[in-house]
Design a protein around this motif. Structure first.
Motif, PDB file in Angstrom:
ATOM      1  N   GLY A   1     -56.863  17.650  -8.727  1.00 54.80           N
ATOM      2  CA  GLY A   1     -57.755  18.203  -9.741  1.00 54.80           C
ATOM      3  C   GLY A   1     -58.783  17.228 -10.255  1.00 54.80           C
ATOM      4  N   ASP A   2     -58.654  15.956  -9.902  1.00 53.93           N
ATOM      5  CA  ASP A   2     -59.619  14.941 -10.318  1.00 53.93           C
ATOM      6  C   ASP A   2     -60.478  14.589  -9.104  1.00 53.93           C
ATOM      7  OD1 ASP A   2     -61.072  12.840 -11.264  1.00 53.93           O
ATOM      8  OD2 ASP A   2     -59.368  11.597 -11.853  1.00 53.93           O
ATOM      9  N   LEU A   3     -61.708  15.107  -9.084  1.00 53.33           N
ATOM     10  CA  LEU A   3     -62.570  14.940  -7.919  1.00 53.33           C
ATOM     11  C   LEU A   3     -63.012  13.500  -7.698  1.00 53.33           C
ATOM     12  CD1 LEU A   3     -64.827  18.119  -8.236  1.00 53.33           C
ATOM     13  CD2 LEU A   3     -62.749  17.803  -6.887  1.00 53.33           C
ATOM     14  N   SER A   4     -62.768  12.624  -8.659  1.00 49.29           N
ATOM     15  CA  SER A   4     -63.161  11.219  -8.496  1.00 49.29           C
ATOM     16  C   SER A   4     -62.102  10.416  -7.744  1.00 49.29           C
ATOM     17  CB  SER A   4     -63.398  10.572  -9.867  1.00 49.29           C
ATOM     18  OG  SER A   4     -62.193  10.530 -10.618  1.00 49.29           O
ATOM     19  N   THR A   5     -60.976  11.029  -7.470  1.00 46.54           N
ATOM     20  CA  THR A   5     -59.901  10.330  -6.768  1.00 46.54           C
ATOM     21  C   THR A   5     -59.458  11.150  -5.558  1.00 46.54           C
ATOM     22  OG1 THR A   5     -58.130  11.411  -8.035  1.00 46.54           O
ATOM     23  CG2 THR A   5     -59.057   9.380  -8.935  1.00 46.54           C
ATOM     24  N   LEU A   6     -58.802  10.485  -4.625  1.00 46.05           N
ATOM     25  CA  LEU A   6     -58.212  11.157  -3.472  1.00 46.05           C
ATOM     26  C   LEU A   6     -56.711  10.939  -3.533  1.00 46.05           C
ATOM     27  CD1 LEU A   6     -58.841  12.767  -0.884  1.00 46.05           C
ATOM     28  CD2 LEU A   6     -58.821  10.591   0.355  1.00 46.05           C
ATOM     29  N   LYS A   7     -56.021  11.942  -4.061  1.00 43.48           N
ATOM     30  CA  LYS A   7     -54.577  11.837  -4.226  1.00 43.48           C
ATOM     31  C   LYS A   7     -53.868  11.897  -2.877  1.00 43.48           C
ATOM     32  CE  LYS A   7     -50.693  14.434  -6.101  1.00 43.48           C
ATOM     33  NZ  LYS A   7     -50.307  15.721  -6.693  1.00 43.48           N
ATOM     34  N   LEU A   8     -54.345  12.777  -2.011  1.00 43.14           N
ATOM     35  CA  LEU A   8     -53.781  12.903  -0.679  1.00 43.14           C
ATOM     36  C   LEU A   8     -54.379  11.816   0.211  1.00 43.14           C
ATOM     37  CD1 LEU A   8     -52.090  14.697   1.299  1.00 43.14           C
ATOM     38  CD2 LEU A   8     -54.202  15.952   1.762  1.00 43.14           C
ATOM     39  N   PRO A   9     -53.552  11.005   0.881  1.00 46.79           N
ATOM     40  CA  PRO A   9     -54.103   9.950   1.741  1.00 46.79           C
ATOM     41  C   PRO A   9     -55.084  10.530   2.761  1.00 46.79           C
ATOM     42  CG  PRO A   9     -51.733   9.699   1.509  1.00 46.79           C
ATOM     43  CD  PRO A   9     -52.082  11.009   0.864  1.00 46.79           C
ATOM     44  N   ALA A  10     -56.161   9.799   2.980  1.00 46.05           N
ATOM     45  CA  ALA A  10     -57.189  10.293   3.901  1.00 46.05           C
ATOM     46  C   ALA A  10     -56.603  10.575   5.284  1.00 46.05           C
ATOM     47  CB  ALA A  10     -58.325   9.276   3.998  1.00 46.05           C
ATOM     48  N   MET A  11     -55.720   9.700   5.771  1.00 45.78           N
ATOM     49  CA  MET A  11     -55.116   9.921   7.082  1.00 45.78           C
ATOM     50  C   MET A  11     -54.220  11.154   7.084  1.00 45.78           C
ATOM     51  SD  MET A  11     -56.330   7.885   9.237  1.00 45.78           S
ATOM     52  CE  MET A  11     -55.207   8.354  10.549  1.00 45.78           C
ATOM     53  N   GLY A  12     -53.570  11.414   5.957  1.00 46.59           N
ATOM     54  CA  GLY A  12     -52.751  12.609   5.853  1.00 46.59           C
ATOM     55  C   GLY A  12     -53.593  13.866   5.955  1.00 46.59           C
ATOM     56  N   LEU A  13     -54.760  13.853   5.303  1.00 48.14           N
ATOM     57  CA  LEU A  13     -55.661  14.999   5.352  1.00 48.14           C
ATOM     58  C   LEU A  13     -56.238  15.173   6.750  1.00 48.14           C
ATOM     59  CD1 LEU A  13     -57.129  17.271   3.871  1.00 48.14           C
ATOM     60  CD2 LEU A  13     -58.877  15.617   3.198  1.00 48.14           C
ATOM     61  N   ILE A  14     -56.622  14.066   7.391  1.00 43.93           N
ATOM     62  CA  ILE A  14     -57.190  14.138   8.740  1.00 43.93           C
ATOM     63  C   ILE A  14     -56.161  14.684   9.736  1.00 43.93           C
ATOM     64  CG2 ILE A  14     -58.030  12.754  10.683  1.00 43.93           C
ATOM     65  CD1 ILE A  14     -59.340  10.897   8.591  1.00 43.93           C
ATOM     66  N   TRP A  15     -54.946  14.139   9.692  1.00 43.56           N
ATOM     67  CA  TRP A  15     -53.900  14.634  10.585  1.00 43.56           C
ATOM     68  C   TRP A  15     -53.574  16.093  10.289  1.00 43.56           C
ATOM     69  CZ3 TRP A  15     -52.816  12.781  15.024  1.00 43.56           C
ATOM     70  CH2 TRP A  15     -52.782  11.415  15.288  1.00 43.56           C
ATOM     71  N   GLY A  16     -53.595  16.474   9.004  1.00 46.65           N
ATOM     72  CA  GLY A  16     -53.312  17.857   8.633  1.00 46.65           C
ATOM     73  C   GLY A  16     -54.335  18.826   9.193  1.00 46.65           C
ATOM     74  N   LEU A  17     -55.619  18.447   9.131  1.00 41.52           N
ATOM     75  CA  LEU A  17     -56.671  19.302   9.672  1.00 41.52           C
ATOM     76  C   LEU A  17     -56.606  19.353  11.197  1.00 41.52           C
ATOM     77  CD1 LEU A  17     -59.655  18.315   7.336  1.00 41.52           C
ATOM     78  CD2 LEU A  17     -58.241  20.388   7.254  1.00 41.52           C
ATOM     79  N   LEU A  18     -56.277  18.222  11.835  1.00 44.55           N
ATOM     80  CA  LEU A  18     -56.094  18.220  13.287  1.00 44.55           C
ATOM     81  C   LEU A  18     -54.939  19.132  13.685  1.00 44.55           C
ATOM     82  CD1 LEU A  18     -56.551  14.474  14.345  1.00 44.55           C
ATOM     83  CD2 LEU A  18     -57.943  16.431  15.076  1.00 44.55           C
ATOM     84  N   ASN A  19     -53.872  19.084  12.905  1.00 41.93           N
ATOM     85  CA  ASN A  19     -52.728  19.949  13.176  1.00 41.93           C
ATOM     86  C   ASN A  19     -53.107  21.421  13.028  1.00 41.93           C
ATOM     87  OD1 ASN A  19     -49.960  20.776  13.540  1.00 41.93           O
ATOM     88  ND2 ASN A  19     -49.814  20.987  11.331  1.00 41.93           N
ATOM     89  N   ALA A  20     -53.883  21.736  11.985  1.00 41.93           N
ATOM     90  CA  ALA A  20     -54.310  23.122  11.784  1.00 41.93           C
ATOM     91  C   ALA A  20     -55.179  23.599  12.949  1.00 41.93           C
ATOM     92  CB  ALA A  20     -55.074  23.249  10.466  1.00 41.93           C
ATOM     93  N   ALA A  21     -56.091  22.740  13.413  1.00 42.26           N
ATOM     94  CA  ALA A  21     -56.960  23.111  14.534  1.00 42.26           C
ATOM     95  C   ALA A  21     -56.152  23.314  15.809  1.00 42.26           C
ATOM     96  CB  ALA A  21     -58.024  22.032  14.742  1.00 42.26           C
ATOM     97  N   ALA A  22     -55.188  22.409  16.070  1.00 41.89           N
ATOM     98  CA  ALA A  22     -54.368  22.532  17.272  1.00 41.89           C
ATOM     99  C   ALA A  22     -53.455  23.751  17.198  1.00 41.89           C
ATOM    100  CB  ALA A  22     -53.537  21.258  17.462  1.00 41.89           C
ATOM    101  N   THR A  23     -52.952  24.047  16.004  1.00 42.99           N
ATOM    102  CA  THR A  23     -52.118  25.233  15.827  1.00 42.99           C
ATOM    103  C   THR A  23     -52.920  26.500  16.070  1.00 42.99           C
ATOM    104  OG1 THR A  23     -50.742  24.060  14.201  1.00 42.99           O
ATOM    105  CG2 THR A  23     -50.594  26.459  14.226  1.00 42.99           C
ATOM    106  N   ALA A  24     -54.180  26.490  15.650  1.00 40.09           N
ATOM    107  CA  ALA A  24     -55.057  27.635  15.923  1.00 40.09           C
ATOM    108  C   ALA A  24     -55.246  27.804  17.429  1.00 40.09           C
ATOM    109  CB  ALA A  24     -56.405  27.434  15.237  1.00 40.09           C
ATOM    110  N   ALA A  25     -55.457  26.694  18.131  1.00 38.54           N
ATOM    111  CA  ALA A  25     -55.627  26.750  19.587  1.00 38.54           C
ATOM    112  C   ALA A  25     -54.368  27.286  20.259  1.00 38.54           C
ATOM    113  CB  ALA A  25     -55.962  25.363  20.126  1.00 38.54           C
TER     114      ALA A  25
END
Length: 307
Positions: A164-188
């Motif tokens: 909820g605080d847009l000035s910070t990234l609570k979720l690790p950047a690598m966690g978000l990147i891997w999560g989006l890659l997983n979502a894309a691969a799951t879609a495929a």
């Protein structure tokens, strides 16, 4: 993902109440198994220091062997035919690399960087990638309902990532990147294997692709060179992630899809992030803030809006 197998039960548009009831139960049980598998995987990577690549290699290879064994017993002609049909080998390899290897590695890496609940919720974003594919193929823009779903997914992911605080990234950047890659691969995974599944069946396709994925990782990971130190409980967790979390979860879910259809299965599949979140909180002591939960709900609502 639907199945039309010469050696198995073919999907039908006329589903009896018994089909719907049994199919719903299979999907729900498979979904709970997969959701709890995220928590088990997090425990293996946390307490036993199991590398995500090691886990993807070992459980994928073992699950693949189990699939091949079942296929050899139930539909031996289909298994033999698939192995001898060289024209389908490139498709099998592509599905192996994207739909199994990348899905497994990205999913486990997301869990490793975040937690079981967050990883499974981020996986639900695969519907956005499917929507994008359908809109591009159909040369259209998302309709109002789909647009609202996209907006909810974006806001929900932002809340989880920033708290909820847009000035910070609570979720690790690598966690978000891997999560989006997983979502894309799951879609495929719901698009690429359709033709070979229609021809050879789920058990054969899963057996070949999981075994190939594990074999490829075998030469990269060399799991025998750095075996984790498991006690009895660790071995029990490994048995769960192979037998129930991978082989059982996929098998039951796909059997349920055959009875109730992909759309109903997708709706019931929302039990996965719920199971992952609850089991992660109960057994691993993971703490989810109200902002996290609001983000989770937004993404789950998106599942029901995007069709």
């Amino acid at each position: 993902m639907s199945e039309k197998s010469r050696g198995g039960r073919a999907p039908t548009f006329e589903r009896t109440p018994k089909d719907l009831l049994v199919g719903a139960a299979l999907v729900l049980v498979g979904g709970v198994m997969w959701g709890c598998n995220a928590t088990v995987s997090k425990e293996l990577m946390g307490s036993y220091h199991v590398d995500p690549m090691w886990l993807a290699c070992v459980r994928g290879l073992l699950a693949g062997i189990l699939y091949l064994a079942v296929a050899a017993v139930r539909t031996p002609q289909l298994l033999t035919g698939a192995l001898h049909e060289r024209r389908d080998w490139p498709r099998f390899l592509a599905c192996t690399l994207v739909c199994v290897l990348l899905v497994q590695v990205a999913y486990l890496s997301t869990i490793d960087w975040t937690n079981a609940g967050t990883a499974t919720v981020l996986q639900a974003l695969n519907l956005l990638f499917v929507l994008a594919f359908m809109c591009i193929r159909g040369r259209r823009w998302p309709d109002l309902r789909e647009g609202i779903g996209v907006a909810l997914a974006f806001v929900g992911t932002t809340l989880i990532a920033t708290g909820g605080d847009l000035s910070t990234l609570k979720l690790p950047a690598m966690g978000l990147i891997w999560g989006l890659l997983n979502a894309a691969a799951t879609a495929a995974m719901g698009i690429m294997p359709v033709r070979i599944i229609a021809r050879w069946g789920n058990m054969v396709v899963n057996g070949v692709t999981f075994t190939l994925s594990g074999t490829i990782l075998l030469f990269v990971v060399r799991p025998w060179a750095h075996m984790p130190s498991f006690d009895a409980f660790g071995l029990l967790l490994m048995a769960y992630t192979v037998l129930f979390g991978t082989f059982g979860a996929f098998g039951l879910y796909l059997a349920g899809v055959m009875r109730i259809g992909a759309m109903r299965a997708t709706m019931l599949g929302t039990v996965e992030p719920v199971a992952a979140t609850v089991s992660s909180a109960l057994f691993l002591g993971a703490i989810f803030t109200p902002t996290d939960l609001v983000g989770f709900v937004m993404i789950l609502v998106m599942v029901f809006l995007v069709r």
